[in-house]
Scaffold this active site. Structure first.
Site, short mmCIF file in Angstrom:
data_model
loop_
_atom_site.label_atom_id
_atom_site.label_comp_id
_atom_site.label_asym_id
_atom_site.label_seq_id
_atom_site.Cartn_x
_atom_site.Cartn_y
_atom_site.Cartn_z
N TYR A 1 -1.68 -1.24 10.27
CA TYR A 1 -1.83 -1.45 8.83
C TYR A 1 -0.60 -0.90 8.12
CZ TYR A 1 -4.05 -1.34 4.18
OH TYR A 1 -4.34 -1.52 2.84
N SER B 1 0.86 -1.19 0.00
CA SER B 1 0.00 0.00 0.00
C SER B 1 0.89 1.24 0.00
CB SER B 1 -0.86 0.02 1.27
OG SER B 1 -1.51 1.26 1.43
P1 NAI Z 1 -11.80 -6.06 -0.28
O1 NAI Z 1 -12.39 -5.97 1.08
O2 NAI Z 1 -12.62 -5.75 -1.45
O3 NAI Z 1 -11.17 -7.51 -0.52
C1 NAI Z 1 -10.39 -8.15 0.44
C2 NAI Z 1 -10.63 -9.65 0.32
O4 NAI Z 1 -9.75 -10.32 1.25
C3 NAI Z 1 -12.06 -10.06 0.70
O5 NAI Z 1 -12.61 -10.91 -0.28
C4 NAI Z 1 -11.89 -10.79 2.02
O6 NAI Z 1 -12.84 -11.82 2.24
C5 NAI Z 1 -10.48 -11.35 1.88
N1 NAI Z 1 -9.87 -11.67 3.18
C6 NAI Z 1 -9.79 -10.89 4.28
N2 NAI Z 1 -9.18 -11.57 5.27
C7 NAI Z 1 -8.87 -12.79 4.77
C8 NAI Z 1 -8.23 -13.94 5.32
N3 NAI Z 1 -7.80 -13.97 6.59
N4 NAI Z 1 -8.07 -15.02 4.52
C9 NAI Z 1 -8.51 -15.01 3.24
N5 NAI Z 1 -9.13 -13.97 2.68
C10 NAI Z 1 -9.31 -12.87 3.45
O7 NAI Z 1 -10.50 -5.12 -0.21
P2 NAI Z 1 -9.45 -4.64 -1.32
O8 NAI Z 1 -9.43 -3.18 -1.26
O9 NAI Z 1 -9.67 -5.32 -2.61
O10 NAI Z 1 -8.09 -5.16 -0.64
C11 NAI Z 1 -7.18 -6.01 -1.30
C12 NAI Z 1 -5.77 -5.66 -0.82
O11 NAI Z 1 -5.45 -4.35 -1.24
C13 NAI Z 1 -5.60 -5.68 0.69
O12 NAI Z 1 -4.36 -6.29 1.01
C14 NAI Z 1 -5.58 -4.21 1.05
O13 NAI Z 1 -4.88 -3.97 2.23
C15 NAI Z 1 -4.90 -3.64 -0.16
N6 NAI Z 1 -5.07 -2.21 -0.40
C16 NAI Z 1 -6.31 -1.68 -0.65
C17 NAI Z 1 -6.46 -0.33 -0.90
C18 NAI Z 1 -7.79 0.32 -1.19
O14 NAI Z 1 -7.87 1.56 -1.22
N7 NAI Z 1 -8.84 -0.44 -1.43
C19 NAI Z 1 -5.30 0.58 -0.85
C20 NAI Z 1 -4.05 -0.07 -0.61
C21 NAI Z 1 -3.95 -1.43 -0.38
#
Ligand code: NAI
Length: 277
Positions: free
Chosen positions: A153, A140
């Site tokens: 985080y 991130s």
């Molecule tokens: P999201 O909430 O849409 O997707 C995250 C997914 O990870 C979900 O499907 C959830 O069920 C799964 N998940 C959570 N904990 C889990 C576990 N213990 N085991 C297996 N699956 C698990 O969120 P997003 O935004 O798509 O996040 C994806 C990555 O991007 C994350 O690592 C987040 O930290 C990172 N990120 C997101 C940003 C944003 O602005 N959306 C910015 C920078 C980084």
């Protein structure tokens, strides 16, 4: 011809947001993909929608046995593992340092950092045996400098970048590349503040966030998926040990032109000349 024709990927957090966008993008380019996610309903539905080249496995990325099972399921089902995208995540512990519990700390680090370590650990032997592979992890902009996200985080994402570099140095001689992506503000349930956010809540967030963005819009999962695609494909064959910022300019800082002082200026500032001597 697809840019990932014949390649096999495992994508954690592939049921939603950035992960789901990357599953779709990889499949468009010819890859077979295993979605590994805690969310069985969304993950299984996406796999069903995309057809026989996509599978789903209920996985908790913070548990070693689950991560090992994910790698085994990918190789059993599709015959190899060319790409691992360590992407699952959540917002982690919120609030002031003095009220953050050790349980919050452990959970945040387990989901955001231990998961990446486990993915690398279990992908390495398979990729070494093949003599090739690309491991990509979602860090991130919050891992590059403080102020974008809560304490733990930010620290976990910073460590993901460092782990990417140390592991890249070890695995390079085996033909395995290891890189990270640092997204900015991306329109997903996580950024909307709740994992179950629906399309209208994400649309509201998209609208509210646009004003803070250099390019007038927040990012979309596809913006990150396109970078993951590049890092997964042979186009990036000489790239390893690096983090790639995909943030529409967000991390570079607030644009000077939007500073209040600039807005009050009515005419250009004249050059300052030293007095004649
Ligand atoms: P999201 O909430 O849409 O997707 C995250 C997914 O990870 C979900 O499907 C959830 O069920 C799964 N998940 C959570 N904990 C889990 C576990 N213990 N085991 C297996 N699956 C698990 O969120 P997003 O935004 O798509 O996040 C994806 C990555 O991007 C994350 O690592 C987040 O930290 C990172 N990120 C997101 C940003 C944003 O602005 N959306 C910015 C920078 C980084």
């Amino acid at each position: 011809m697809g840019r990932l024709d014949g390649k096999v990927a495992a994508i954690t957090g592939g049921a939603s947001g950035i992960g789901a966008g990357t599953v779709r993008r990889f499949v468009e380019e010819g890859a077979s993909v295993l979605i590994a996610d805690l969310d069985e309903d969304k993950g299984a539905a996406l796999a069903k929608e995309l057809g026989a080249t996509v599978g789903f496995l209920g996985t908790d990325v913070s548990k070693e046995e689950d991560v090992a099972a994910m790698i085994a399921e990918t190789t059993d089902r599709f015959g190899g593992l060319d790409i691992l995208f360590n992407n699952a995540g959540f917002g982690g512990a919120l609030g002031p340092i003095e009220s953050t519990t050790v349980e919050d700390y452990d959970l945040t680090m387990d989901v955001l950092l231990k998961s990446v370590f486990l993915g690398m650990k279990h992908a390495a032997p398979v990729m070494k045996a093949q003599g090739s592979g690309s491991i990509i992890s979602t860090a991130s902009v919050a891992g590059l400098r403080p102020g974008f996200a809560p304490h733990l985080y930010s620290v976990a994402k910073c460590a993901v970048i460092h782990l990417t570099q140390t592991v890249a140095l070890e695995l390079g001689e085996s033909g395995i590349r290891v890189n990270a992506i640092c997204p900015g503000f991306i329109a997903t349930p996580l950024a909307a503040g709740r994992p179950d956010a629906d399309d209208s809540q994400i649309a509201q967030m998209r609208e509210a966030g646009a004003a803070s963005q250099v390019m007038g819009r927040v990012g979309e999962p596809r913006d990150i998926a396109n970078m993951a695609l590049f890092l997964a494909s042979d186009e990036s064959e000489w790239i390893t040990g690096r983090e790639f910022v995909v943030d529409g300019g967000f991390e570079a800082g607030p644009p000077w032109s939007r500073w209040p002082k600039f807005a009050r200026m009515e005419r250009p500032i004249r050059h300052h000349r030293p007095p004649d001597r």
